[in-house]
Every structure is written in structure tokens, then in C-alpha cells.
Scaffold this motif. Structure first.
Motif, PDB file in Angstrom:
ATOM      1  N   VAL A 264      -7.430   1.358  -6.453  1.00 22.34           N
ATOM      2  CA  VAL A 264      -8.233   0.296  -5.832  1.00 22.34           C
ATOM      3  C   VAL A 264      -7.338  -0.717  -5.121  1.00 22.34           C
ATOM      4  N   SER A 265      -6.256  -1.139  -5.773  1.00 23.95           N
ATOM      5  CA  SER A 265      -5.389  -2.136  -5.140  1.00 23.95           C
ATOM      6  C   SER A 265      -4.669  -1.557  -3.921  1.00 23.95           C
ATOM      7  N   GLY A 266      -4.313  -0.276  -3.951  1.00 23.39           N
ATOM      8  CA  GLY A 266      -3.711   0.354  -2.774  1.00 23.39           C
ATOM      9  C   GLY A 266      -4.676   0.417  -1.615  1.00 23.39           C
TER      10      GLY A 266
ATOM     11  N   SER B 144      -5.148  -3.122  -0.229  1.00 29.74           N
ATOM     12  CA  SER B 144      -3.996  -3.596   0.552  1.00 29.74           C
ATOM     13  C   SER B 144      -3.941  -2.927   1.922  1.00 29.74           C
ATOM     14  N   TRP B 145      -4.279  -1.636   2.012  1.00 31.54           N
ATOM     15  CA  TRP B 145      -4.301  -0.978   3.316  1.00 31.54           C
ATOM     16  C   TRP B 145      -5.399  -1.552   4.203  1.00 31.54           C
ATOM     17  N   ARG B 146      -6.543  -1.877   3.621  1.00 31.04           N
ATOM     18  CA  ARG B 146      -7.632  -2.449   4.418  1.00 31.04           C
ATOM     19  C   ARG B 146      -7.282  -3.853   4.918  1.00 31.04           C
TER      20      ARG B 146
ATOM     21  N   GLY C 152       0.811  -1.209   0.000  1.00 30.16           N
ATOM     22  CA  GLY C 152       0.000   0.000   0.000  1.00 30.16           C
ATOM     23  C   GLY C 152       0.846   1.261   0.000  1.00 30.16           C
ATOM     24  N   SER C 153       1.952   1.217   0.723  1.00 25.81           N
ATOM     25  CA  SER C 153       2.839   2.377   0.774  1.00 25.81           C
ATOM     26  C   SER C 153       3.510   2.619  -0.573  1.00 25.81           C
ATOM     27  N   VAL C 154       3.973   1.549  -1.221  1.00 22.58           N
ATOM     28  CA  VAL C 154       4.622   1.690  -2.534  1.00 22.58           C
ATOM     29  C   VAL C 154       3.621   2.185  -3.568  1.00 22.58           C
TER      30      VAL C 154
ATOM     31  N   LEU D 121      -4.468   4.050 -13.416  1.00 21.62           N
ATOM     32  CA  LEU D 121      -4.677   4.848 -12.210  1.00 21.62           C
ATOM     33  C   LEU D 121      -5.775   4.238 -11.342  1.00 21.62           C
ATOM     34  N   ALA D 122      -6.866   3.849 -11.947  1.00 22.38           N
ATOM     35  CA  ALA D 122      -7.972   3.240 -11.199  1.00 22.38           C
ATOM     36  C   ALA D 122      -7.541   1.928 -10.541  1.00 22.38           C
ATOM     37  N   ILE D 123      -6.793   1.120 -11.275  1.00 17.34           N
ATOM     38  CA  ILE D 123      -6.324  -0.155 -10.728  1.00 17.34           C
ATOM     39  C   ILE D 123      -5.393   0.063  -9.546  1.00 17.34           C
ATOM     40  N   VAL D 124      -4.478   1.016  -9.676  1.00 22.09           N
ATOM     41  CA  VAL D 124      -3.539   1.287  -8.589  1.00 22.09           C
ATOM     42  C   VAL D 124      -4.260   1.845  -7.364  1.00 22.09           C
TER      43      VAL D 124
END
Length: 112
Positions: free
Chosen positions: A50-52, A55-57, A7-9, A45-48
Motif C-alpha cells: 500500500v505504501s509503495g 508513493s508512486w501515485r 516507491g522504488s526501494v 507485506l500489505a503495508i509495504v
């Protein structure tokens, strides 16, 4: 920990490069058109994003589970140790002081 790092990356390294691509595509064209390259950049952008977020959740959920298990184990261990003491120990030491020490340990762990 892997999800926190992911999530940080995603949030701090990849997103600025995607925004840079979007801005470069808009500035380079004299007329604002929705080119396939710009479309692919918006999809990325949308994929990044959502995946970020996912991953944080997931990292938060894992942290919540682990922390609650550790606090429960510490609580069970401390009360087991208190109940296993002899009567003479409790006659010589006030019980409230032991509970204060145990509760203080759990409060400090909860703050971490």
C-alpha cells in the motif's frame, strides 16, 4: 523525487525479503498453520504494498503538476516574446515559422 525513490526501494528491495520470509515460514513448518510470525509478515507485506503504491501515485501527481506548470510558463513566455517584437521584424520574417519553432519546442518538452 523522494517519493519515486521510496516507491522504488519498497518495490525492488523490501518486497523480495518479505516474500522470502513468507516462503521460509511455510517451508519450515511441517503442517500449514497460520502462526503469529506468518500473520505479522502478511501484515508487513500489505503495508509495504500500500505504501509503495501511494508513493508512486504521489510522485506521478507531483510530476504532472510540475510538467504542466513548466509547459504553461514556456507557452506564455514564447507568446509574450512574439508579441513584443516590432512590426518590421514580422514584415521581414514569416510568422508561421516562428509558431512552428515554438510549437516544436513544446512538443519535444511534452515528450520528455
Amino acid at each position: 523525487m523522494l517519493f519515486i525513490a521510496l516507491g522504488s526501494v519498497l518495490g525492488s528491495v523490501i518486497l523480495p525479503t518479505i516474500y522470502q520470509k513468507i516462503i521460509d515460514n511455510i517451508i519450515s513448518e511441517s503442517q500449514l498453520t497460520f502462526s503469529p510470525d506468518l500473520k505479522n509478515t502478511f501484515i508487513m507485506l500489505a503495508i509495504v504494498l500500500v505504501s509503495g503504491s501511494v508513493s508512486w501515485r504521489i510522485a506521478g501527481r507531483i510530476n504532472l503538476k510540475i510538467e504542466s506548470r513548466i509547459i504553461k510558463r514556456l507557452s506564455d513566455l514564447s507568446f509574450t516574446k512574439i508579441f513584443n517584437h516590432s512590426r518590421r521584424f514580422f514584415a521581414n520574417n514569416p510568422v508561421g515559422e516562428l509558431f512552428q519553432k515554438t510549437e516544436g519546442l513544446l512538443v519535444h518538452l511534452g515528450r520528455l
